[in-house]
Write a protein that holds these residues in place. Structure first.
Motif, short mmCIF file in Angstrom:
data_model
loop_
_atom_site.label_atom_id
_atom_site.label_comp_id
_atom_site.label_asym_id
_atom_site.label_seq_id
_atom_site.Cartn_x
_atom_site.Cartn_y
_atom_site.Cartn_z
N ARG A 77 0.81 -1.22 0.00
CA ARG A 77 0.00 0.00 0.00
C ARG A 77 0.84 1.27 0.00
N ARG A 78 2.11 1.14 0.36
CA ARG A 78 3.00 2.29 0.23
C ARG A 78 3.24 2.63 -1.23
N GLY A 81 -1.44 3.24 -5.36
CA GLY A 81 -2.54 4.16 -5.11
C GLY A 81 -3.82 3.50 -5.57
N THR A 102 -4.68 12.22 3.85
CA THR A 102 -4.12 11.04 3.18
C THR A 102 -2.60 11.13 3.12
N ASN A 106 0.48 8.80 4.89
CA ASN A 106 1.62 8.24 4.17
C ASN A 106 2.93 8.83 4.65
N ASP A 149 -6.04 12.14 -4.73
CA ASP A 149 -5.81 11.40 -3.49
C ASP A 149 -4.92 10.19 -3.73
N LYS A 153 0.58 10.16 -2.84
CA LYS A 153 1.68 9.40 -2.24
C LYS A 153 2.75 9.01 -3.25
N PRO B 36 1.13 7.01 11.39
CA PRO B 36 -0.27 7.03 10.95
C PRO B 36 -1.24 6.94 12.12
N ARG B 136 -10.72 3.69 1.53
CA ARG B 136 -9.70 4.65 1.12
C ARG B 136 -8.60 4.76 2.18
N GLN B 140 -4.26 2.99 2.42
CA GLN B 140 -3.01 3.67 2.74
C GLN B 140 -2.17 2.72 3.59
#
Lengths: 323, 347
Positions: A77-78, A81, A102, A106, A149, A153, B36, B136, B140
């Motif tokens: 997930r890093r 997107g 968001t 990150n 969004d 990242k 986070p 969403r 992340q």
């Protein structure tokens, strides 16, 4: 570096007795725009969820950027997107605040996050709406905010689930242009799922057709039509001036009979005024000759290229026939 | 709100430029990068504080608290006269004394605490799911338990600040009105009372977070929370009294039988978190309470009537506190189990 940035091997997901994804194999090289096509409930979203580790496969492996998504979803997930289908935002927050949040998830420092969010909002054309609450955004704006969004990242891979759903045609065009432009600029790999064929056709380098959890065909549009229409690579559409009198109707029947006997003609279908002729070789001349000889008026003749629509319809014909 | 945010950004910018100018080191800049988990916590806290729901509850609880303090202050003189003159714990009376028109402070807390906990947690997860933000956020690089923990931590943080503020407010009012400074023991007892209140509310908070994980609709989970609360406060007591009647020992029963019957009924009641809470708080706030169960004459003979020291009071309620924490953890574990491996779809 791996050759394939997304790699699915024999991926299977079963819900109760329903097999959503059935031994799916997929390999997407870096920098490609790949379209995952299929009807609703075909298993597109489930496959995407497994790529992100948001659900676990029954068997098989998913590797994204060379990392196993099931055992190490955080690392995946890093780098990925993901724009979910029907994306939601915190409605009391402005578009900018949503993006900054968001970004901070990150681990981007706040100052940088804000700068980045502003520049992305500008690129997706929401600069003027940056201070507006996300709850007041229209569907198309939400989708564009979703794209920003996803990009904030700086991902290696972008996965978009039905990004064009519920947007008007103009908005779709803009969004798709945006996706292509941004991905080409930054060299992202893009995987997008859709059931809107012509839209995907325009922007994808390659598409995969997925039905009932299986990948049934893959390639660019030309190679897809070759795979599915191997027996009749050519198709003609002839617009006829339909006669009104009885003896004229028999002429049309005669014509169809003649055409069927022509060499290389595989299939003749009359739909309203239009005659669909599938051939294995190019014998347009003979067909025209036959039409004129039979005394039927010809208003147009069209040599058809197979688009995704035809590919799609064709496939479903086969599925329904085989049942 | 927009103004606030601009201020925040301005401040953040200032900080950023300061750290750049000041040390020029990357180290200080990196310190701004929160994990986070902390990012979610700070967002949740600001959401709670700005929400109407919290403002309304705060107003209700603050009013109840001030009302009970007013009644307590008005009646404290009488309470002092009628009581043992050697009883030195005057200050604690602020929390426990009432003339019957309004319940004392700790009863208010045991009544409104669950409401506070339920209302702060019932839509923790499912509202994010419905708004489409859950998938969403989880797309992340955030661990799932981070989200769950952060929701809990943020609500707990807000509740803690609120209870400490209210508790100290009551003490401050008492200090001004009565002119009596609290002793260290009294102060510590109040602090422990507040801490136990926070545990109590956090049990309800966790229960409602569990419901918010389990039920898709916030309305359902809110209702489930309130139903549980009603069951525990109203119906459970009725059931226990029915059982008590049925199991009552005959008149010829031995002392041992009567004692074991009493203990049985007490243990039935101790399933209730509210019973645990009121046992614990009354022991802490009324230092003369020496036992929470029945005492036989042999046990009482030879004891010198007088208050227990703080340590002994704490020891007495230790099982209650442990029970409350265990119930909280149980809810937490159940939420974990159903949330950690669940499939997260959009909407």
């Amino acid at each position: 570096m791996d050759r394939y940035i997304i790699e699915l091997i024999d991926l299977t997901k079963v819900y109760g007795t329903f097999t959503a994804v059935d031994k799916l194999n997929l390999a997407i090289p870096r920098g490609e725009i790949y379209g995952l096509l299929g009807p609703n409930g075909a298993g597109k979203s489930t496959a995407i969820l497994m790529m992100l580790g948001l659900t676990e496969p029954i068997s098989g492996t998913v590797n994204v950027c060379g990392i196993n998504s099931t055992t190490n979803p955080i690392e995946v997930r890093r780098k990925v997107g993901y724009l979910p289908e029907d994306v939601g935002f915190y409605e009391d927050y402005t578009g900018l605040e949503n993006l900054v949040y968001t970004a901070r998830l990150n681990s981007i420092p706040p100052v940088e996050a804000e700068e980045k969010a502003m520049s992305l909002l500008e690129r997706v054309g929401l600069k003027d709406e940056a201070g507006k609450k996300a709850g007041k955004y229209s569907r198309g704006m939400r989708q564009r905010l979703g794209l920003a969004d996803v990009l904030i990242k700086s991902p290696e891979v972008i996965i978009l689930d039905e990004p064009t759903l519920g947007i008007d045609p103009k908005g779709v065009q803009e969004l798709l242009d945006l996706i292509v432009r941004l991905s080409k600029e930054e060299g992202h790999t893009v995987l997008l799922s859709s059931h809107h064929l012509h839209q995907v056709q325009e922007i994808c380098d390659r598409v995969g057709l997925i039905v009932n959890g299986k990948l049934i065909a893959e390639g660019n549009i030309a190679s897809l039509s070759q795979q599915l229409f191997a027996d009749e690579p050519l198709s003609l559409e002839a617009g006829l001036k339909m006669p009104t009198q009885n003896n004229d109707v028999s002429r049309v029947e005669n014509l169809i009979e003649t055409l069927r006997n022509l060499e290389g003609v595989m299939k003749v279908n009359l739909q309203g005024n239009e005659l669909h002729i599938g051939c294995s070789q190019d014998n347009t001349e003979k067909i025209v000759e036959a039409i004129i000889k039979n005394g039927v008026g010809l208003s147009y003749l069209n040599k058809k290229e197979y688009g995704l629509n035809e590919i799609y319809n064709r496939y479903f014909e086969e599925v329904n026939n085989s049942r | 709100m927009a103004g606030n945010l601009q201020n925040l950004f301005a401040r953040l910018k200032e900080k950023g430029s300061q750290s750049l100018k000041g040390n020029g080191s990357a180290g200080k800049r990196e310190s701004e990068v929160l994990s986070p988990f902390r990012v979610i916590v700070s967002k949740e806290i600001s959401d709670h504080i700005r929400s109407w729901r919290f403002i309304i509850l705060l107003a209700v609880i603050a009013m109840a608290c001030l009302g009970s303090v007013y009644v307590a202050v008005a009646n404290i003189g009488e309470a002092l006269k009628s009581d043992d003159p050697e009883n030195p714990f005057i200050f604690l009376k602020l929390f426990t004394v009432s003339d019957g028109t309004l319940p004392p402070f700790f009863v208010f807390v045991s009544f409104l605490g669950p409401l506070l906990g339920i209302s702060m947690g019932f839509d923790a997860i499912n509202s994010e799911q419905i708004k489409g933000t859950l998938s969403r956020v989880l797309a992340q690089p955030v661990h799932r338990d981070n989200l769950l923990n952060a929701k809990f931590t943020a609500a707990l943080y807000v509740i803690s600040v609120m209870f400490f503020a209210l508790g100290f407010l009551v003490m401050g009012v008492g200090l001004i009105v009565t002119g009596l400074p609290p002793t260290a023991g009294e102060f510590l007892r109040v602090v422990f009372f507040i801490i136990i209140s926070i545990f109590y509310v956090s049990f309800w908070l966790n229960l409602s977070i569990l419901f918010s994980v389990k039920f898709r609709q916030p309305a359902t989970s809110a209702l489930a929370g309130i139903a549980t609360w009603l069951f525990f406060t109203v119906f459970y007591g009725i059931i226990v009294s029915v059982v008590a009647k049925a199991a009552a020992p005959s008149e010829t029963a031995t002392t041992q039988q009567v004692v074991s019957y009493q203990e049985f009924i007490l243990n039935l009641l101790r399933v209730l978190p509210s019973q645990l809470f009121s046992d614990a708080t009354s022991t802490l706030l009324v230092p003369t309470v020496r036992s929470l169960g029945p005492l036989t004459m042999e046990q009482v003979v030879g004891t010198i009537p007088g208050p227990l020291p703080l340590g002994q009071s704490l020891l007495l309620v230790w099982p209650q506190i442990t029970g409350l924490i265990a119930a909280t953890i149980l809810c937490f574990i159940l939420s974990y189990l159903s949330f950690m491996r669940r499939e997260v779809r959009s909407r």
